[in-house]
Write a protein that holds these residues in place. Structure first.
Motif, mmCIF file in Angstrom:
data_model
loop_
_atom_site.group_PDB
_atom_site.id
_atom_site.type_symbol
_atom_site.label_atom_id
_atom_site.label_comp_id
_atom_site.label_asym_id
_atom_site.label_seq_id
_atom_site.Cartn_x
_atom_site.Cartn_y
_atom_site.Cartn_z
ATOM 1 N N ASP A 48 0.631 10.963 -4.562
ATOM 2 C CA ASP A 48 0.157 10.510 -5.968
ATOM 3 C C ASP A 48 -0.095 8.938 -6.041
ATOM 4 O O ASP A 48 0.841 8.134 -5.379
ATOM 5 C CB ASP A 48 1.135 10.542 -6.818
ATOM 6 C CG ASP A 48 1.400 12.142 -7.370
ATOM 7 O OD1 ASP A 48 0.553 12.958 -7.062
ATOM 8 O OD2 ASP A 48 2.530 12.393 -7.793
ATOM 9 N N TYR A 49 -1.320 8.491 -6.131
ATOM 10 C CA TYR A 49 -1.598 7.099 -5.953
ATOM 11 C C TYR A 49 -1.614 6.366 -7.398
ATOM 12 O O TYR A 49 -2.217 6.821 -8.165
ATOM 13 C CB TYR A 49 -2.989 7.238 -5.481
ATOM 14 C CG TYR A 49 -3.704 5.690 -5.605
ATOM 15 C CD1 TYR A 49 -3.202 4.610 -4.737
ATOM 16 C CD2 TYR A 49 -4.698 5.283 -6.280
ATOM 17 C CE1 TYR A 49 -3.822 3.273 -4.707
ATOM 18 C CE2 TYR A 49 -5.499 4.211 -6.505
ATOM 19 C CZ TYR A 49 -4.963 2.970 -5.655
ATOM 20 O OH TYR A 49 -5.433 1.827 -5.676
ATOM 21 N N GLU A 97 -0.494 9.591 1.707
ATOM 22 C CA GLU A 97 -1.270 10.760 0.802
ATOM 23 C C GLU A 97 -0.173 11.086 -0.469
ATOM 24 O O GLU A 97 1.245 10.737 0.020
ATOM 25 C CB GLU A 97 -1.885 11.746 1.511
ATOM 26 C CG GLU A 97 -0.639 12.450 2.291
ATOM 27 C CD GLU A 97 -1.238 13.714 3.070
ATOM 28 O OE1 GLU A 97 -2.443 13.250 3.999
ATOM 29 O OE2 GLU A 97 -0.675 14.700 3.001
ATOM 30 N N SER A 135 -1.031 7.636 -12.545
ATOM 31 C CA SER A 135 -1.421 7.904 -10.866
ATOM 32 C C SER A 135 -2.200 8.796 -10.918
ATOM 33 O O SER A 135 -2.464 10.005 -12.030
ATOM 34 C CB SER A 135 -0.014 8.152 -10.625
ATOM 35 O OG SER A 135 0.608 9.649 -11.019
ATOM 36 N N TRP A 169 0.730 -1.212 0.054
ATOM 37 C CA TRP A 169 0.133 -0.025 -0.112
ATOM 38 C C TRP A 169 0.835 1.325 -0.068
ATOM 39 O O TRP A 169 0.614 2.228 -0.799
ATOM 40 C CB TRP A 169 -0.873 0.186 1.289
ATOM 41 C CG TRP A 169 -1.916 -0.899 1.041
ATOM 42 C CD1 TRP A 169 -2.260 -1.838 0.240
ATOM 43 C CD2 TRP A 169 -3.153 -1.282 1.947
ATOM 44 N NE1 TRP A 169 -3.331 -2.669 0.308
ATOM 45 C CE2 TRP A 169 -3.962 -1.938 1.593
ATOM 46 C CE3 TRP A 169 -3.434 -0.481 3.259
ATOM 47 C CZ2 TRP A 169 -5.036 -2.539 2.237
ATOM 48 C CZ3 TRP A 169 -4.510 -1.011 3.868
ATOM 49 C CH2 TRP A 169 -5.391 -1.784 3.609
ATOM 50 N N GLY A 193 -2.220 2.906 -8.638
ATOM 51 C CA GLY A 193 -2.995 1.499 -8.298
ATOM 52 C C GLY A 193 -2.482 0.359 -9.101
ATOM 53 O O GLY A 193 -3.045 -0.730 -8.808
ATOM 54 N N PHE A 236 -4.287 12.329 -3.865
ATOM 55 C CA PHE A 236 -5.117 11.254 -3.302
ATOM 56 C C PHE A 236 -4.661 11.043 -2.093
ATOM 57 O O PHE A 236 -3.469 11.198 -1.587
ATOM 58 C CB PHE A 236 -5.038 9.814 -4.179
ATOM 59 C CG PHE A 236 -6.377 9.920 -5.064
ATOM 60 C CD1 PHE A 236 -6.899 10.952 -5.733
ATOM 61 C CD2 PHE A 236 -7.207 8.731 -5.000
ATOM 62 C CE1 PHE A 236 -7.944 11.081 -6.622
ATOM 63 C CE2 PHE A 236 -8.303 8.694 -5.707
ATOM 64 C CZ PHE A 236 -8.728 9.890 -6.543
ATOM 65 N N LYS A 252 -7.720 13.630 -1.046
ATOM 66 C CA LYS A 252 -7.106 13.531 0.257
ATOM 67 C C LYS A 252 -8.144 14.466 1.328
ATOM 68 O O LYS A 252 -8.292 13.718 2.407
ATOM 69 C CB LYS A 252 -6.168 14.529 0.041
ATOM 70 C CG LYS A 252 -5.151 14.851 1.279
ATOM 71 C CD LYS A 252 -3.989 15.914 0.925
ATOM 72 C CE LYS A 252 -3.418 16.278 2.338
ATOM 73 N NZ LYS A 252 -2.393 17.594 1.865
ATOM 74 N N ILE A 266 -9.505 4.601 -0.329
ATOM 75 C CA ILE A 266 -8.657 5.500 -1.369
ATOM 76 C C ILE A 266 -9.623 6.463 -1.906
ATOM 77 O O ILE A 266 -10.780 6.387 -2.218
ATOM 78 C CB ILE A 266 -8.257 4.580 -2.332
ATOM 79 C CG1 ILE A 266 -7.373 3.559 -2.155
ATOM 80 C CG2 ILE A 266 -7.712 5.354 -3.751
ATOM 81 C CD1 ILE A 266 -6.024 3.927 -1.683
ATOM 82 N N LEU A 320 -4.578 7.598 1.307
ATOM 83 C CA LEU A 320 -5.037 6.344 1.701
ATOM 84 C C LEU A 320 -5.380 6.034 3.304
ATOM 85 O O LEU A 320 -4.950 6.860 4.078
ATOM 86 C CB LEU A 320 -3.806 5.286 1.323
ATOM 87 C CG LEU A 320 -3.905 4.061 2.234
ATOM 88 C CD1 LEU A 320 -4.871 2.968 1.648
ATOM 89 C CD2 LEU A 320 -2.348 3.479 2.240
ATOM 90 N N GLN A 352 2.529 2.152 -3.263
ATOM 91 C CA GLN A 352 1.392 2.826 -4.245
ATOM 92 C C GLN A 352 1.564 4.264 -4.228
ATOM 93 O O GLN A 352 0.902 4.951 -5.031
ATOM 94 C CB GLN A 352 0.002 2.131 -4.076
ATOM 95 C CG GLN A 352 -0.018 0.725 -4.530
ATOM 96 C CD GLN A 352 -1.316 0.002 -4.178
ATOM 97 O OE1 GLN A 352 -1.837 0.501 -3.161
ATOM 98 N NE2 GLN A 352 -1.407 -1.017 -4.583
ATOM 99 N N PHE A 353 1.795 4.917 -3.056
ATOM 100 C CA PHE A 353 2.026 6.320 -2.509
ATOM 101 C C PHE A 353 3.451 6.634 -2.797
ATOM 102 O O PHE A 353 3.729 7.867 -2.270
ATOM 103 C CB PHE A 353 1.326 6.755 -1.465
ATOM 104 C CG PHE A 353 -0.341 6.670 -1.721
ATOM 105 C CD1 PHE A 353 -0.948 7.840 -1.887
ATOM 106 C CD2 PHE A 353 -1.161 5.545 -1.564
ATOM 107 C CE1 PHE A 353 -2.351 7.892 -1.956
ATOM 108 C CE2 PHE A 353 -2.070 5.747 -1.802
ATOM 109 C CZ PHE A 353 -2.981 7.040 -1.840
#
Lengths: 244, 410
Positions: free
Chosen positions: A188-189, A186, A197, A153, A191, A201, A223, A220, A203, A156-157
């Motif tokens: 750029d996500y 928090e 991305s 997870w 996935g 965003f 923010k 998700i 999490l 991913q950020f």
């Protein structure tokens, strides 16, 4: 003011063919002749434009009248059975059809304002939340360990991974009777799946081990929306229970 | 001294068809259409940020779009513009009339004519692709096979008879026949091969079935077996059209005139609706259109590589086996190396599942394209390049020849 000869002929033809036109269209046609009598060089051009417009209008009416809505159709197209067809489940109830109501290992109370979506192969429970409509919450059974999933997870950020000591320092939340690790990030996500991305965003989620399986609750979204929904997520996570 | 002047012979007035030909084949029209195409492309690029790529492409470049009103940042721009498809059609006509028929003929212009022909081929290729190409995707898990692609956008309703647990005699109601059945619009679909007909209404392009126990329906909302169709909320940025899930309400019309209770058909459903008529069993389902292939694709291995420290893909590679009539062929498909076979092109599009965990089995997603004009843009570029080369060579030879003539006069 008399209408021009060609317009009179056109109107006579129209009446002779007994075409029924909507009132608005009839009014437009009736009121058009006076506009044809504009004077001067520009008046002539404008009048010509008006003639074109009237003709276009007439053509449009004819075209629209030809587009009658089909009330009945006979189905003739067929296709062969494929590998995608498989063996369909017969006599499925609406709950089974729309919620895939096979014995789910988890249950929860849907928080107010969240939209419950159909479960999927990888989402045992699936929700949308937030004003933007892009906020997602889902509950999954995952592979690997708690640490593996927490770091997946974070990755991913593009956040720094944690080690066992770092994992122990993360806040704890009880999920389905087992202590879970509360993870936030928090930025750029990304996935995966090659998707671009998403900027801005955040999490929030919990990873826990229940009966030898890794259970995850993941939120998700933008923010601000994630920050606002964190307390709701925590309550939701606490409400999760294993199906009997 | 008297000078007598002979007046030049009066030009015969140009006929109306001649004038029309002059306009249609003129350089002015070419300039206007090219400027319009540039403007349309720019506005569409801006608009797709708010409205999504697929709806914007349809709005600007679909053949049904005769004209359009642009929207920037959600605000309408009061500037009606012609649809891109028709601007291209006018440009095509202009190039044929002006760039091939009207242009001066001779060796000096051979290169220009060839280049114009190349551009005509490209525009024609765009038209062929617009009307005749099909696009879908095929997702295969490692070790599994598929012989079916799925359309990106089109939802269909299928009625099939179940024999020995398998669907047979699958009848397809295409998307274009149901997607106008919004609100109370209703259409009966006659099924001569089955002992009943089907009535559809209340189509929604992006919806999910919601249980009345989860959310109260709106006033006047249709409810079928405790569920109703709720439109999915608009998202920012807009949800891509390929993720839409359509739905509608249906009824069975039996031959004796009786109607069944209404039921929901939804793209977001897991199982079909089942109908029994005596000993016969039928299923009715809504899903994206299946597109059967003439061969089977088996995914042997999928490899995804990422740029260090990021989730940005550097390489996706699918090793597949193509199986056809008992024969097998090994093929590798990667991001820029599609497989072209029997008029179909398989591109490596993406993979899943999203956010796959360690040791989780991956699936590879191929974009399958059937486009009769697939290679036309490439051919047209070669033709244009050759035409320009010919023009350049002729100019060069003329220049060298004129230079040597001048020298010989000295």
């Amino acid at each position: 003011m008399a209408a021009p000869a060609h317009f009179r002929r056109w109107r006579q033809k129209l009446q002779a063919r007994a075409l029924t036109l909507p009132t608005a269209v009839r009014l437009t046609i009736e009121s058009t002749p006076s506009r044809f009598h504009l004077r001067g060089s520009w008046g002539g051009r404008i009048a010509a434009c008006m003639k074109i417009r009237a003709t276009s209008l007439f053509a449009s009416v004819l075209i629209i009248s030809g587009c009658e809505e089909k009330k009945e159709l006979t189905v003739t197209e067929t296709r062969p059975a494929t590998t995608r067809d498989g063996t369909p489940k017969l006599s499925a109830s609406s709950d089974e059809r729309f919620r895939d109501a096979k014995p789910s290992p988890v249950r929860a109370d849907t928080p107010a304002g969240w939209l419950a979506l159909p479960a999927s192969q990888f989402r045992l429970l699936n929700y949308r939340f937030g004003e933007s409509g892009t906020g997602e919450v889902w509950v999954s059974i995952a592979q690997g360990s708690v640490l593996d999933n927490v770091n997946r997870w974070l990755e991913q950020f593009d956040a720094a991974p944690v080690d066992e000591a770092g994992l122990a320092e993360l806040p704890s939340v009880t999920v389905a009777g087992s202590p879970g690790k509360w993870v936030t990030a928090e930025g750029d996500y990304a996935g995966g799946m090659g998707a671009p991305s998403k900027t801005g965003f955040a999490l929030a989620g919990v990873v826990t081990s229940v009966g030898g399986q890794i259970l995850t609750v993941k939120m998700i979204g933008p923010k601000d929306e994630v920050q606002a929904a964190r307390p709701v997520l925590e309550t939701f996570a606490k409400s999760l229970r294993l199906a009997e | 001294m008297e000078i007598s002047e002979t007046p030049p012979p009066a030009k015969a007035p140009r006929s109306i068809p001649g004038k029309i030909f002059d306009v249609l084949s003129g350089f002015g029209l070419a300039t206007i259409t090219l400027l319009l195409l540039g403007l349309l492309t720019w506005l569409a690029t801006l608009e797709q940020i708010d409205n999504g790529l697929y709806p914007t492409l349809n709005k600007y470049f679909h053949w049904k779009a005769l004209y359009l009103i642009p929207e920037i940042n959600g605000k309408m721009v009061p500037l009606p513009l012609p649809g891109g498809y028709w601007v291209c059609a006018v440009l095509l006509l202009n190039l044929i009339l002006g760039g091939i028929i009207r242009i001066k003929k001779g060796w000096n212009h051979v290169g220009n004519i060839i280049s114009h022909f190349g551009i005509i081929l490209m525009l024609a290729g765009g038209g062929v692709a617009h009307h005749f190409s099909e696009r879908g995707n095929m997702a295969i898990v490692e070790g599994q096979s598929s012989d079916t692609a799925e359309d990106y956008f089109e939802y269909v309703v299928e009625v099939a008879e179940i024999k020995d647990g398998k669907p047979e005699n699958i009848h397809v109601i295409r998307g274009k026949e149901i997607n106008d059945l919004t609100r109370d619009r209703l259409r009966t679909f006659r099924l001569p091969d089955f002992p009943f007909d089907l009535q559809l209404t209340g189509y929604l392009p992006n919806t999910v079935p919601v249980s009345t126990s989860e959310r109260a329906p709106n006033s006047g909302q249709r409810i079928a077996d405790g569920y109703f169709l709720a439109e999915k909320p608009a998202t920012i940025p807009p949800e891509p059209a390929e993720q839409f899930t359509a739905g509608c309400y249906a009824r069975i019309l039996q031959r004796d005139g009786t109607k069944s209770e209404p039921f929901i058909l939804a793209g977001a459903s897991f199982h079909p609706f089942t109908w029994r008529e005596g000993d016969r069993i039928f299923t009715i389902d809504m899903h994206k259109r299946f597109w059967p292939m003439a061969f089977t694709v088996k995914l042997d291995k999928f490899t995804a590589a990422f740029h260090p420290g990021t989730m940005m893909a550097s390489k996706f590679v699918s090793d597949i086996t193509r199986i056809e009539n008992g024969g097998e062929a090994k093929v590798t498909i990667s991001m820029n190396e599609p497989m072209r076979y029997e008029g179909l092109t398989f591109f490596q599009a993406s993979y899943g599942p999203p956010g796959a965990g360690p040791n989780q089995k991956l699936y590879s997603v191929f974009e399958v394209v059937k486009n009769p004009a697939d290679k036309w843009p490439e051919y047209s570029l070669w033709i244009v390049a050759f035409g320009m080369l010919v023009t350049f060579m002729i100019k060069l030879v003329s220049y060298i020849a004129s230079g040597s003539r001048k020298k010989s006069h000295v």
